[in-house]
Scaffold this active site. Structure first.
Site, short mmCIF file in Angstrom:
data_model
loop_
_atom_site.label_atom_id
_atom_site.label_comp_id
_atom_site.label_asym_id
_atom_site.label_seq_id
_atom_site.Cartn_x
_atom_site.Cartn_y
_atom_site.Cartn_z
N TYR A 151 -2.71 -1.82 10.62
CA TYR A 151 -2.85 -2.51 9.33
C TYR A 151 -1.72 -2.08 8.38
O TYR A 151 -1.06 -2.93 7.77
CB TYR A 151 -4.22 -2.19 8.68
N HIS A 152 -1.53 -0.76 8.25
CA HIS A 152 -0.50 -0.30 7.31
C HIS A 152 0.88 -0.80 7.74
O HIS A 152 1.72 -1.14 6.89
CB HIS A 152 -0.53 1.23 7.19
N SER A 203 -1.31 3.16 10.59
CA SER A 203 -2.25 2.30 11.33
C SER A 203 -1.55 0.95 11.49
O SER A 203 -0.58 0.65 10.78
CB SER A 203 -3.56 2.10 10.56
N THR A 236 0.82 -1.21 0.00
CA THR A 236 0.00 0.00 0.00
C THR A 236 0.86 1.26 0.00
O THR A 236 1.92 1.29 0.62
CB THR A 236 -0.96 -0.01 1.21
N LYS A 294 1.68 -4.22 6.50
CA LYS A 294 2.16 -4.23 5.10
C LYS A 294 3.65 -3.87 5.06
O LYS A 294 4.38 -4.34 4.18
CB LYS A 294 1.34 -3.24 4.27
N1 USQ Z 1 -11.64 9.51 4.88
C1 USQ Z 1 -12.57 10.53 5.04
N2 USQ Z 1 -13.88 10.20 5.16
C2 USQ Z 1 -14.32 8.91 5.13
C3 USQ Z 1 -13.38 7.88 4.96
C4 USQ Z 1 -12.05 8.21 4.84
O1 USQ Z 1 -12.20 11.72 5.09
O2 USQ Z 1 -15.54 8.69 5.25
C5 USQ Z 1 -10.22 9.85 4.72
C6 USQ Z 1 -9.28 9.19 5.73
O3 USQ Z 1 -9.16 9.99 6.89
C7 USQ Z 1 -7.99 9.05 4.95
C8 USQ Z 1 -8.43 8.92 3.51
O4 USQ Z 1 -9.79 9.33 3.47
O5 USQ Z 1 -7.22 10.20 5.08
C9 USQ Z 1 -8.32 7.54 2.95
O6 USQ Z 1 -9.06 6.67 3.78
P1 USQ Z 1 -9.62 5.27 3.22
O7 USQ Z 1 -10.44 4.67 4.30
O8 USQ Z 1 -10.22 5.44 1.88
O9 USQ Z 1 -8.27 4.50 2.95
P2 USQ Z 1 -7.21 3.86 3.92
O10 USQ Z 1 -7.67 3.67 5.29
O11 USQ Z 1 -5.96 4.64 3.75
O12 USQ Z 1 -7.05 2.42 3.30
C10 USQ Z 1 -7.42 2.11 1.95
C11 USQ Z 1 -7.57 0.61 1.85
C12 USQ Z 1 -6.23 -0.02 2.17
C13 USQ Z 1 -5.17 0.53 1.26
C14 USQ Z 1 -5.15 2.05 1.34
C15 USQ Z 1 -4.24 2.67 0.30
O13 USQ Z 1 -8.58 0.16 2.74
O14 USQ Z 1 -6.33 -1.43 2.03
O15 USQ Z 1 -3.95 0.03 1.68
O16 USQ Z 1 -6.45 2.56 1.06
S1 USQ Z 1 -3.47 4.12 0.92
O17 USQ Z 1 -4.48 5.01 1.49
O18 USQ Z 1 -2.76 4.76 -0.17
O19 USQ Z 1 -2.59 3.68 1.97
#
Ligand code: USQ
Length: 402
Positions: free
Chosen positions: A184-185, A182, A147, A188
């Site tokens: 989770y992260h 996190s 990720t 990875k």
């Molecule tokens: N966010 C909001 N509102 C929401 C949901 C999320 O503002 O209702 C924000 C979060 O605070 C965060 C961002 O959107 O800053 C991304 O959150 P996310 O839940 O879309 O993504 P994340 O938790 O980072 O995880 C997801 C996948 C994970 C993958 C990751 C890629 O679930 O498996 O590893 O995206 S990355 O974000 O580039 O690490």
């Protein structure tokens, strides 16, 4: 392209299910494993996929009806080393795509039990795969899903895996620092280290994919058969932000921006994931090589994402409010974000379309599912907090449409 024998670990998931179909369509021989944990974990939250998901049996029948071959898809857990080793020995893949991990930051932050379950499942599952490949298919190409979140949000450009820092007059090529946000992260990151070490130790041929936030309901030439559709989660754990915003929009729920929405991430549509993984599968590194690829289309702040969803909705006549809620996570709300993504472009990656087009397609798929989402609307506001407390985020502000 030559026919390949591709083993998909996690064939039943959001990415694994469409990828299995995409590979079958391209004439590859596919086998796979899944423990169906995602189904269990989403149900455990009282949630469901917005797009109805067929049972494993129905999905297998659909594959038999739509494709020329019946892939060998087995129920099993990556933690069961003898099972995994025997399956790989039997199938003799030349490519192994590892998608069989718990993908949720929020789920891993619920409490100690969810945190250690996530890390145990992901880290030991990956170690088992590395050992099994080493023992029974050492020449196969491992395509391991990591990720972009492993890098965190450093105040400097993000290269693809490695960089060449200079320190006290000396230079070296080193892994770029990982600063995950996190448990989770971090799982990875541990996978990254273990995969890189397997390459150093055994010459494992591997591509480590640093993937951004995926969104979308469709892949190219998606069949109309509902049994072939992939899932689309919208709860606070398994719903990624664009998917959640689209589900919120279709039921008239305000879009939940965490904090002030200045967080920036790399995003890519599901159809592009298929294209990128296919490019990587079709261009394995040379024997003994290890490659890290940043996989995303473009970077946006969460505010920009909310505005895109609002724009697509207004074209449909849907009014969408946007609200800022207390950020349940510990993350930077304003930061630089300049990741490289040269390698996929060099392999021929051509983004399928604009995010607006993708969001329009998602709305069309999600509007008929309004009732399913509405029935679980109470799951839309987050209550899993990075400080360990369990409290629903308060609303900080609301901006009405128009
Ligand atoms: N966010 C909001 N509102 C929401 C949901 C999320 O503002 O209702 C924000 C979060 O605070 C965060 C961002 O959107 O800053 C991304 O959150 P996310 O839940 O879309 O993504 P994340 O938790 O980072 O995880 C997801 C996948 C994970 C993958 C990751 C890629 O679930 O498996 O590893 O995206 S990355 O974000 O580039 O690490």
């Amino acid at each position: 392209m030559p026919e390949r024998r591709v083993f998909v670990a996690g064939f039943d998931g959001y990415l694994g299910w469409p990828l299995s179909q995409h590979l079958l369509k391209r004439g590859h021989v596919v086998a796979g494993v899944d423990a169906f944990l995602r189904r269990e974990q989403v149900a455990g939250l009282g949630a469901c996929s917005a797009v109805p998901v067929a049972s494993p049996q129905e999905r297998k029948s659909a594959l038999r009806e739509h494709f020329q071959q019946t892939p060998d898809l087995r129920t099993g857990n990556m933690l069961d080393f003898p099972f995994l080793r025997a399956f790989l020995k039997d199938f003799q893949p030349d490519t192994v795509v590892h998608l069989a991990e718990i993908p949720s930051a929020a789920w891993s932050m619920i409490d100690q039990a969810h945190c250690s379950f996530t890390q145990h499942n992901n880290v030991i599952g990956t170690l088992n795969l590395l050992w099994a490949m080493h023992e029974v298919c050492p020449d196969a190409h491992l395509v391991k899903l990591g990720t972009m979140g492993e890098y965190g949000t450093p105040a400097m450009p993000i290269p693809e895996g490695f960089f060449e820092p200079e320190f006290r007059g000396r230079r070296d090529r080193l892994p770029f620092p990982r600063q995950a946000g996190s448990f989770y992260h971090w799982s990875k990151v541990h996978d990254s280290n273990n995969t890189m070490f397997a390459w150093i130790l055994w010459g494992l041929r591997a591509t480590y994919i640093m993937q951004g936030v995926v969104y979308g309901t469709e892949i190219e030439h998606q069949s109309d058969d509902p049994r072939l559709k992939t899932r689309l989660d919208f709860d606070q754990c398994f719903g990624t932000v664009v998917n959640r915003f689209c589900c919120q929009a279709v039921i008239g729920h305000p879009l939940t921006i965490y904090g002030q929405g200045g967080q920036k991430r790399g995003f890519l549509p599901l159809r592009d994931v298929m294209q990128c993984l296919t490019l990587v599968i079709d261009s394995p590194p040379n024997a003994g090589d290890y490659c890290v690829v940043n996989q995303f289309d473009a970077c946006y702040t969460i505010n920009e994402i909310a505005l895109l969803v609002r724009q697509a909705c207004s074209e449909e006549g849907l009014t969408v409010d946007i609200m800022e809620v207390e950020n349940p996570r510990m993350e930077s709300g304003r930061h630089e974000y300049q990741p490289d993504r040269e390698q996929l472009l060099a392999l021929g990656y051509q983004p399928a379309g604009s995010p607006l087009q993708e969001i329009r397609m998602m709305l069309a798929d999600l509007l008929p599912q309004r009732e399913r989402i509405e029935a679980r609307a109470e799951l839309l506001l987050p209550d899993i907090r990075w400080d360990g407390a369990h409290r629903r985020s308060g609303v900080l502000g609301r901006e009405a449409a128009g």
